[in-house]
Design an enzyme around this catalytic site. Structure first.
Site, PDB file in Angstrom:
ATOM      1  N   LYS A  66       0.818  -1.297   0.141  1.00 39.43           N
ATOM      2  CA  LYS A  66       0.310  -0.028  -0.256  1.00 39.43           C
ATOM      3  C   LYS A  66       0.930   1.465   0.228  1.00 39.43           C
ATOM      4  CE  LYS A  66      -3.958  -2.063   1.646  1.00 39.43           C
ATOM      5  NZ  LYS A  66      -5.278  -2.325   3.123  1.00 39.43           N
ATOM      6  N   ASP A 102     -10.297   1.864   2.441  1.00 38.54           N
ATOM      7  CA  ASP A 102     -10.858   1.114   3.938  1.00 38.54           C
ATOM      8  C   ASP A 102     -11.228   2.105   5.213  1.00 38.54           C
ATOM      9  OD1 ASP A 102      -8.751  -0.905   2.748  1.00 38.54           O
ATOM     10  OD2 ASP A 102      -6.428   0.114   3.694  1.00 38.54           O
ATOM     11  N   TYR A 214     -10.026 -10.594  10.210  1.00 41.30           N
ATOM     12  CA  TYR A 214     -11.238 -11.662   9.757  1.00 41.30           C
ATOM     13  C   TYR A 214     -11.900 -12.903   9.392  1.00 41.30           C
ATOM     14  CZ  TYR A 214      -9.755 -11.288   4.598  1.00 41.30           C
ATOM     15  OH  TYR A 214      -9.709 -11.631   3.395  1.00 41.30           O
TER      16      TYR A 214
END
Ligand code: ATR
Length: 266
Positions: A66, A102, A214
């Site tokens: 990123k 995000d 997650y």
């Protein structure tokens, strides 16, 4: 001609993004493909440029690229600049636009899917790395009563708090006796399966504990469930950041709840 999109990362084989975008495209009737691209470490820019040169219209960017995507972009949105990282690229003839969806994805998951208002709430953000920095601006935009950034290494939290006025900072060790309505885990402890220190703050009645990781019963979620806090993982954030990217590329906000339900079911 069918428009091409991709997610670029390393590793990438287990990414859920191709499935999420395929479901969005089918539901909204968009003629597009979305593939997973493995970039070699040190080879992100070449992979992204190669994809754009062969007709790629846009890409999502994930770990560990990123910051490299931030440097590759020739134009940045305000939220990408604030995040210091880019998770969505839009390729056109004369520029590479870098955005970061995000934080918007997190806020939408919290406020819409989980029905948690952030305005006026005492919010604790754990961690001070890239994942934490990426969500601070959108969280502050919701006008919490407090946004405290707490990190194992206090100095990194203080550096972030100096960047974002309206936030404050301390070390994880200084949380004893504090109470919060919303606690967001942005440390990488869940990803690396390392334990967090024993967290000594308390959860207010009806508080939410949210782990940006997650699909894992992390130490953070286990520590939150013990005193009875409501707990959520970051799958909704993953789907919502994807929806924000889809909106940027296609001009359509896809419906997310059925996609989230489909992902939870498998
Ligand atoms: P990311 O891009 O995922 O944010 P990062 O920039 O390496 O990754 O940051 C990782 C964050 O998780 C840091 O805030 C780190 O704390 P330190 O700054 O003190 O290293 C935090 N972190 C990782 N493992 C942790 C653990 N076991 N306990 C507490 N904090 C942890």
């Amino acid at each position: 001609m069918t428009d091409r999109y991709a997610v670029i990362g390393n590793p990438i084989a287990h990414s859920k993004s191709p499935r999420i975008h395929a479901l969005f495209a089918a539901a909204s009737g968009q003629d597009m493909t979305y593939e997973a691209l493995l970039a070699p470490l040190g080879g992100f820019a070449a992979t992204a440029r190669g994809f754009a040169a062969t007709g790629g219209r846009g890409a999502n960017v994930t770990v560990p690229f990123k910051e490299e995507a931030f440097r590759l972009a020739t134009r940045l949105t305000g939220r990408a600049r604030a995040a210091g990282a880019v998770n969505t690229l839009v390729f056109s003839d004369n520029e590479i636009l870098g955005d970061n969806t995000d934080g918007a994805g997190l806020v939408r998951d919290l406020t819409v899917n989980l029905a948690v208002a952030i305005g006026g709430k005492r919010v604790l953000l754990l961690g001070a790395g890239g994942a934490a920095r990426g969500v601070i601006l959108p969280l502050l935009a919701e006008c919490p009563a407090e946004l405290l950034i707490a990190n194992r290494t206090a100095e990194k939290a203080h550096t972030l708090a100096r960047l974002f006025s309206g936030s404050t900072a301390c070390s994880l060790a200084k949380l004893a006796g504090r109470e919060f309505d919303l606690v967001i885990n942005a440390t990488s402890a869940g990803l690396t399966e390392s334990a967090l220190p024993r967290l000594s703050f308390t959860y207010a009645p009806n508080a939410l504990a949210y782990d940006m990781v997650y699909g894992k019963n992390t130490d953070f979620l286990r520590q939150a469930r013990a005193p009875g806090a409501r707990a959520a993982d970051g799958l909704g954030m993953l789907v919502e950041q994807a929806a924000e990217a889809f909106l940027l590329w296609r001009g359509i906000r896809p419906e997310t709840m059925t996609v989230l339900t489909a992902l939870r079911g498998t």
